[in-house]
Scaffold this active site. Structure first.
Site, PDB file in Angstrom:
ATOM      1  N   TYR A   1       0.907  -1.153   0.000  1.00 65.95           N
ATOM      2  CA  TYR A   1       0.000   0.000   0.000  1.00 65.95           C
ATOM      3  C   TYR A   1       0.940   1.196   0.000  1.00 65.95           C
ATOM      4  CZ  TYR A   1      -3.119  -3.425   2.352  1.00 65.95           C
ATOM      5  OH  TYR A   1      -3.832  -4.537   2.710  1.00 65.95           O
TER       6      TYR A   1
ATOM      7  N   CYS B   1       1.468   2.974   3.388  1.00 66.48           N
ATOM      8  CA  CYS B   1       1.856   2.175   4.561  1.00 66.48           C
ATOM      9  C   CYS B   1       3.301   2.504   4.956  1.00 66.48           C
ATOM     10  CB  CYS B   1       1.703   0.696   4.207  1.00 66.48           C
ATOM     11  SG  CYS B   1       2.760  -0.426   5.140  1.00 66.48           S
TER      12      CYS B   1
ATOM     13  N   PHE C   1       5.507   0.843   6.656  1.00 65.81           N
ATOM     14  CA  PHE C   1       6.427  -0.288   6.511  1.00 65.81           C
ATOM     15  C   PHE C   1       6.824  -0.475   5.043  1.00 65.81           C
ATOM     16  CE2 PHE C   1       4.004  -1.284  10.411  1.00 65.81           C
ATOM     17  CZ  PHE C   1       5.061  -1.353  11.303  1.00 65.81           C
ATOM     18  N   CYS C   2       5.862  -0.251   4.130  1.00 64.67           N
ATOM     19  CA  CYS C   2       6.154  -0.336   2.695  1.00 64.67           C
ATOM     20  C   CYS C   2       7.069   0.816   2.279  1.00 64.67           C
ATOM     21  CB  CYS C   2       4.867  -0.294   1.881  1.00 64.67           C
ATOM     22  SG  CYS C   2       3.707  -1.626   2.286  1.00 64.67           S
TER      23      CYS C   2
END
Length: 279
Positions: free
Chosen positions: A14, A17, A19-20
């Site tokens: 995403y 996001c 973390f992404c």
């Protein structure tokens, strides 16, 4: 077209996001080409091939296809592979086993062991970390980004109904939604996340004004970098710099980001990170 023997990477994500965003910052800084597959956060059909149902997921092919899960495992494993070509990527990934644990709330989750370690021999370790303290510091702040900083994002971007609506407008614009899904997500999601952010505030024992926690955390990071270094990694960012930058970057364009730039000392470091990743 990639040269023979190079890594072929596909990132399932995403866009908004944190973390992404950490993984993208790492890949971009290291100049690694990769394809992006934006996952629909409601249906998630793009990752139906995977029993692991979170993002980011990185599919890596360095001779044979391999799935890497968890942002910190992805970063540690790929960095190890770039520094040391002694082991195959498959062998390197096996050094980060997934272990099932149960949270205080009774929820079963996967934890990855060793995820902040680079799996290097003594000679390689000396090359990357000239002194032991450098490695300890990098691991400490990578963990801090995952365990603390990332939890300040939602309570800050959904702090008020107006901010929640602006955040979901951004999420829908940048994400992969159908027209009706997007409208539903924007308005229903904004209301839901406004209330969820209150629960998160309580769970993480944040102050009434969650901005204060964000400012304090960001200034703590700037203080740790210090006045005598461009980055925590010295003249170039290390994995901690890339993690913190990746997490904070998802707030760009939102009120929380503008407030952070005005009320903390992060701006010079943040601009240096933007420039070095751009290069």
């Amino acid at each position: 077209q990639l040269p023979a023997g190079s890594l072929q990477l596909t990132l399932y994500q995403y866009k908004t996001c944190p973390f992404c965003s950490k993984v993208r910052a790492f890949l971009d800084y290291h100049g690694l080409p990769y394809e992006i597959v934006e996952v629909n956060p409601i249906m998630r059909k793009e990752i139906k091939f995977s029993s692991y149902r979170k993002v980011p997921i990185l599919l890596a092919n360095a001779g044979s296809p391999l799935q890497l899960n968890d942002s910190s495992v992805i970063i540690s494993a790929i960095k190890t592979y770039l520094v040391s070509r002694r082991n195959s990527l498959e062998e390197i990934v096996s050094f980060y086993p997934a272990v099932k644990t149960v949270t205080e709330q009774g929820k079963e989750v996967l934890e990855y062991e060793n995820k902040y370690w680079l799996m290097l021999d003594e000679k390689e370790t000396k090359r990357v970390y000239p002194v032991k303290e450098v490695r300890v510091e990098e691991m400490k702040w990578r963990k801090w980004a995952d365990d603390w900083l990332v939890h300040l994002i939602s309570p800050n971007v959904y702090r008020t109904p107006k901010e929640a609506l602006a955040s979901f407008d951004y999420i829908v614009r940048e994400g992969k939604f159908g027209t009706l899904e997007g409208l539903f997500a924007k308005y229903v999601g904004a209301v839901a996340m406004f209330f969820v952010s209150k629960r998160l505030k309580k769970r993480h024992q944040l102050r009434d004004d969650v901005r204060e926690d964000l400012y304090e955390a960001v200034n703590e990071w700037v203080k740790a970098v210090g006045k005598n270094r461009l980055f925590m990694g010295g003249n170039q960012p290390n994995l901690a710099d890339l993690a913190v930058y990746g997490v904070l970057r998802v707030m760009e364009g939102l009120e929380a980001f503008d407030d952070m730039m005005v009320h903390t000392n992060i701006q010079p470091w943040y601009q240096r990170m933007e420039e070095v990743i751009e290069k």
